[in-house]
Design an enzyme around this catalytic site. Structure first.
Site, mmCIF file in Angstrom:
data_model
loop_
_atom_site.group_PDB
_atom_site.id
_atom_site.type_symbol
_atom_site.label_atom_id
_atom_site.label_comp_id
_atom_site.label_asym_id
_atom_site.label_seq_id
_atom_site.Cartn_x
_atom_site.Cartn_y
_atom_site.Cartn_z
ATOM 1 C CE1 TYR A 74 -4.406 -1.651 0.294
ATOM 2 C CE2 TYR A 74 -2.522 -3.331 1.428
ATOM 3 C CZ TYR A 74 -4.053 -3.119 0.574
ATOM 4 O OH TYR A 74 -5.137 -4.264 0.088
ATOM 5 C CB SER A 75 4.307 1.373 -0.312
ATOM 6 O OG SER A 75 5.665 2.930 -0.839
ATOM 7 C CG ASN A 76 0.962 7.185 0.207
ATOM 8 O OD1 ASN A 76 0.090 6.774 -0.641
ATOM 9 N ND2 ASN A 76 1.149 7.987 1.184
#
Ligand SMILES: Cc1ncc(COP(=O)(O)O)c(C=O)c1O
Length: 313
Positions: A74-76
């Protein structure tokens, strides 16, 4: 559209009003880095622009045509590197922690659509990703690359974040009493601390559970670790990374309704909740001016989030 390698216009600063601010005579300004969008949308915005700017420049100077980086599903940061790669002409490889899950979540689906090649590492190997032999095997497999660490935090990222402070000083004519920012790896805050050169007090609100953030920031500050004009608040993690319980959802919804500013569910909602809570507790002297940095992170927001929060589209 502005090229990230050239000077982009400063992101705006917006004042907000609330009863608690009147009660405690606090001036609260929001540095809208969420609106810093050199690729034209919020897939690449906020602190990602600050952190990647000099790294992209260095990659280009080193004539590297591929960026390789690391992150959770879910890394921005993963999403931002994919979009920046597409926008500025780099191939991108994202080394993702854990197993592949189909269908891809919105962050990884978007990264793939932006041309990023995803490679999964089991959690054990991922933990050892900074060891030379793991990195070497990745480079052998994917070819020469400019390697960006997880979260994009390195010296060049700190340099980009320092510029945020220069911008604020130019916009306001002086630095505020306090500058507040959300912490994940601590890189954004470390850059801001450097940029302040003791003139503002820098407040971090950690989105993660645990008390290690101050130590990590001191490590990132390196030879500047004698700077003491800062502190990290660790009581606003709401259960830990990416936890978004009902109280925080309600706050995020009300904040958007009252101020017209959307907060992201992982970092900036905890930051604004924390700072407003501290103001309500009378922590800041009357008359203080506080600039809170909205560092973006809105790429993972989708319709289902609106429905969850009961926000109109
Ligand atoms: C929107 C947003 N704000 C703040 C942070 C925290 O930045 P840092 O990892 O530099 O502490 C992140 C981290 O990825 C982020 O995505």
């Amino acid at each position: 559209m502005h090229d990230v390698f050239q000077n982009h216009p400063p992101s705006p600063i917006q004042e907000i009003w609330a009863e608690v601010l009147d009660q405690h005579a606090i001036e609260l300004l929001v540095k809208r880095d969420d609106l810093l969008q050199p690729a034209g949308d919020d897939r690449f915005c906020g602190n990602k622009v600050r952190k990647l700017k000099y790294n992209l420049q260095a990659a280009r100077e080193a004539q590297q045509s591929q960026l390789l980086t690391f992150g959770g599903a879910y890394s921005n940061h993963i999403a931002a590197v994919a979009r920046a790669g597409k926008r500025y002409g780099f191939r991108t490889v994202g080394v993702i922690r854990g197993e592949a899950h189909e269908p891809l979540n919105p962050t990884l689906a978007q990264a793939t659509a932006d041309g990023m090649h995803l490679h999964y590492l089991d959690r054990d190997t991922y933990r050892k990703k900074d060891q030379p032999e793991i990195l070497r095997s990745l480079l052998d497999r994917f070819g020469a690359s400019y390697v960006l660490p997880e979260g994009g935090t390195n010296e060049l990222a700190l340099r980009g974040c320092e510029e945020l402070v220069t911008e604020i000083r130019q916009q306001l004519g002086s630095l505020p009493d306090y500058l507040a920012v959300a912490c994940g790896t601590g890189g954004t805050m470390a850059g801001i601390i450097r940029g302040c050169i003791r003139r503002s007090r820098v407040l971090g609100v950690s989105a993660l559970k645990g008390n290690w953030m101050e130590k990590e920031i001191r490590r990132l500050l390196g030879q500047d670790d004698d700077l003491t004009n800062w502190q990290v608040f660790t009581d606003y993690h709401f259960g830990g990374y990416a936890r978004f319980p009902p109280e925080l959802r309600a706050f995020t919804r009300e904040f958007e309704r009252e101020h017209g500013i959307r907060l992201d569910p992982v970092y900036t909602c905890k930051l604004f909740y924390g700072i407003l809570d501290l103001i309500g507790k009378g922590v800041f002297p009357k008359g203080s001016r506080i600039v809170v940095v909205h560092s973006g992170g809105l790429q993972g927001w989708n319709e289902s989030m609106d429905q969850k929060l009961g926000l109109p589209r």
